[in-house]
Scaffold this motif. Sequence first.
Motif, PDB file in Angstrom:
ATOM      1  N   ARG A 128       0.857  -1.188   0.000  1.00  0.00           N
ATOM      2  CA  ARG A 128       0.000   0.000   0.000  1.00  0.00           C
ATOM      3  C   ARG A 128       0.889   1.233   0.000  1.00  0.00           C
ATOM      4  N   ARG A 129       0.321   2.324  -0.392  1.00  0.00           N
ATOM      5  CA  ARG A 129       1.036   3.597  -0.303  1.00  0.00           C
ATOM      6  C   ARG A 129       1.065   4.019   1.159  1.00  0.00           C
ATOM      7  N   VAL A 130       2.095   4.736   1.550  1.00  0.00           N
ATOM      8  CA  VAL A 130       2.319   5.096   2.953  1.00  0.00           C
ATOM      9  C   VAL A 130       1.118   5.785   3.577  1.00  0.00           C
ATOM     10  N   ARG A 131       0.510   6.707   2.892  1.00  0.00           N
ATOM     11  CA  ARG A 131      -0.582   7.479   3.489  1.00  0.00           C
ATOM     12  C   ARG A 131      -1.965   6.885   3.243  1.00  0.00           C
ATOM     13  N   ARG A 132      -2.004   5.660   2.757  1.00  0.00           N
ATOM     14  CA  ARG A 132      -3.294   5.012   2.515  1.00  0.00           C
ATOM     15  C   ARG A 132      -3.466   3.841   3.469  1.00  0.00           C
ATOM     16  N   ARG A 133      -4.702   3.591   3.818  1.00  0.00           N
ATOM     17  CA  ARG A 133      -4.995   2.528   4.775  1.00  0.00           C
ATOM     18  C   ARG A 133      -5.088   1.151   4.114  1.00  0.00           C
ATOM     19  N   ASN A 134      -5.759   1.080   2.979  1.00  0.00           N
ATOM     20  CA  ASN A 134      -5.994  -0.216   2.331  1.00  0.00           C
ATOM     21  C   ASN A 134      -4.894  -0.564   1.326  1.00  0.00           C
ATOM     22  N   PRO A 135      -4.651  -1.855   1.152  1.00  0.00           N
ATOM     23  CA  PRO A 135      -3.663  -2.295   0.159  1.00  0.00           C
ATOM     24  C   PRO A 135      -4.099  -1.943  -1.259  1.00  0.00           C
ATOM     25  N   CYS A 136      -3.126  -1.756  -2.130  1.00  0.00           N
ATOM     26  CA  CYS A 136      -3.424  -1.514  -3.538  1.00  0.00           C
ATOM     27  C   CYS A 136      -2.650  -2.486  -4.431  1.00  0.00           C
ATOM     28  N   GLY A 137      -1.980  -3.451  -3.810  1.00  0.00           N
ATOM     29  CA  GLY A 137      -1.259  -4.468  -4.563  1.00  0.00           C
ATOM     30  C   GLY A 137      -1.255  -5.773  -3.800  1.00  0.00           C
ATOM     31  N   LEU A 138      -1.141  -6.866  -4.544  1.00  0.00           N
ATOM     32  CA  LEU A 138      -1.277  -8.190  -3.954  1.00  0.00           C
ATOM     33  C   LEU A 138      -0.460  -9.208  -4.741  1.00  0.00           C
ATOM     34  N   ALA A 139       0.163 -10.127  -4.024  1.00  0.00           N
ATOM     35  CA  ALA A 139       0.847 -11.254  -4.666  1.00  0.00           C
ATOM     36  C   ALA A 139       0.681 -12.483  -3.790  1.00  0.00           C
ATOM     37  N   CYS A 140       0.229 -13.575  -4.387  1.00  0.00           N
ATOM     38  CA  CYS A 140       0.139 -14.868  -3.717  1.00  0.00           C
ATOM     39  C   CYS A 140       1.260 -15.735  -4.274  1.00  0.00           C
ATOM     40  N   THR A 144       7.509  -2.600  -8.526  1.00  0.00           N
ATOM     41  CA  THR A 144       8.915  -2.845  -8.222  1.00  0.00           C
ATOM     42  C   THR A 144       9.095  -3.286  -6.776  1.00  0.00           C
ATOM     43  N   ALA A 145       8.443  -2.607  -5.849  1.00  0.00           N
ATOM     44  CA  ALA A 145       8.560  -2.953  -4.437  1.00  0.00           C
ATOM     45  C   ALA A 145       7.983  -4.340  -4.148  1.00  0.00           C
ATOM     46  N   LEU A 146       6.865  -4.658  -4.762  1.00  0.00           N
ATOM     47  CA  LEU A 146       6.250  -5.972  -4.579  1.00  0.00           C
ATOM     48  C   LEU A 146       7.166  -7.070  -5.121  1.00  0.00           C
ATOM     49  N   ALA A 147       7.729  -6.858  -6.304  1.00  0.00           N
ATOM     50  CA  ALA A 147       8.645  -7.830  -6.893  1.00  0.00           C
ATOM     51  C   ALA A 147       9.910  -7.986  -6.049  1.00  0.00           C
ATOM     52  N   ALA A 148      10.414  -6.892  -5.523  1.00  0.00           N
ATOM     53  CA  ALA A 148      11.626  -6.952  -4.690  1.00  0.00           C
ATOM     54  C   ALA A 148      11.369  -7.747  -3.408  1.00  0.00           C
ATOM     55  N   ARG A 149      10.204  -7.573  -2.804  1.00  0.00           N
ATOM     56  CA  ARG A 149       9.869  -8.335  -1.588  1.00  0.00           C
ATOM     57  C   ARG A 149       9.741  -9.817  -1.907  1.00  0.00           C
ATOM     58  N   LEU A 150       9.150 -10.145  -3.048  1.00  0.00           N
ATOM     59  CA  LEU A 150       9.060 -11.548  -3.460  1.00  0.00           C
ATOM     60  C   LEU A 150      10.456 -12.143  -3.659  1.00  0.00           C
ATOM     61  N   ALA A 151      11.356 -11.373  -4.275  1.00  0.00           N
ATOM     62  CA  ALA A 151      12.720 -11.854  -4.494  1.00  0.00           C
ATOM     63  C   ALA A 151      13.410 -12.145  -3.165  1.00  0.00           C
ATOM     64  N   ALA A 152      13.201 -11.294  -2.177  1.00  0.00           N
ATOM     65  CA  ALA A 152      13.806 -11.512  -0.860  1.00  0.00           C
ATOM     66  C   ALA A 152      13.254 -12.780  -0.207  1.00  0.00           C
ATOM     67  N   ILE A 153      11.953 -12.980  -0.301  1.00  0.00           N
ATOM     68  CA  ILE A 153      11.340 -14.188   0.274  1.00  0.00           C
ATOM     69  C   ILE A 153      11.852 -15.421  -0.462  1.00  0.00           C
ATOM     70  N   ALA A 154      11.922 -15.354  -1.792  1.00  0.00           N
ATOM     71  CA  ALA A 154      12.408 -16.485  -2.589  1.00  0.00           C
ATOM     72  C   ALA A 154      13.844 -16.832  -2.205  1.00  0.00           C
ATOM     73  N   HIS A 155      14.670 -15.827  -2.076  1.00  0.00           N
ATOM     74  CA  HIS A 155      16.069 -16.050  -1.690  1.00  0.00           C
ATOM     75  C   HIS A 155      16.138 -16.707  -0.311  1.00  0.00           C
ATOM     76  N   ASP A 156      15.372 -16.183   0.642  1.00  0.00           N
ATOM     77  CA  ASP A 156      15.376 -16.716   2.007  1.00  0.00           C
ATOM     78  C   ASP A 156      14.847 -18.144   2.089  1.00  0.00           C
ATOM     79  N   THR A 157      14.002 -18.543   1.166  1.00  0.00           N
ATOM     80  CA  THR A 157      13.423 -19.884   1.194  1.00  0.00           C
ATOM     81  C   THR A 157      14.142 -20.869   0.277  1.00  0.00           C
ATOM     82  N   GLY A 158      15.259 -20.437  -0.306  1.00  0.00           N
ATOM     83  CA  GLY A 158      16.080 -21.337  -1.117  1.00  0.00           C
ATOM     84  C   GLY A 158      15.591 -21.581  -2.523  1.00  0.00           C
ATOM     85  N   CYS A 159      14.762 -20.676  -3.058  1.00  0.00           N
ATOM     86  CA  CYS A 159      14.285 -20.837  -4.428  1.00  0.00           C
ATOM     87  C   CYS A 159      15.364 -20.382  -5.411  1.00  0.00           C
TER      88      CYS A 159
END
Length: 138
Positions: free
Chosen positions: A46-58, A89-104
């Motif tokens: 989500r954007r910093v000043r917004r309450r609800n999410p505006c992006g999602l990745a499963c 970009t931020a969503l993809a970067a977070r996924l990359a970090a999780i993938a790296h941490d989980t050995g993908c």
Amino acid sequence: MIREHIDPCFVIARLAQPWLDLARWRRHARECIAANPGRRGMITIRRVRRRNPCGLACYRCEADLEHGRLMAVRPFAVLDPLDDRPLLTALAARLAAIAHDTGCGAIRIVATGADLPAGALGGVARAVSRAGEHTFLL
């Protein structure tokens, strides 16, 4: 993702999967929240000043013949009337970090809407790109 974001994220999830109904979405989201994050999960942005999410990745991590362990991501969607590139970009970067941490060894993202920005995963090398599907080697 937290439970309070389940219903607001339904609209975003429907971008990627228009056939999705609310009951099925709620069930899937609750399962992802309760899952082992090294195997399966869901992240929102989500954007910093917004309450609800505006992006999602499963995502789910699975065995892959070519890459060993692969993170499969679907849906991957951002719904924002402003510039969505930083959010993608931020969503993809977070996924990359999780993938790296989980050995993908790779991430496969099926994106909805705008194409992924060229530098979405920074120093990660793009292995394959087809319409709407992107595979990145880690």
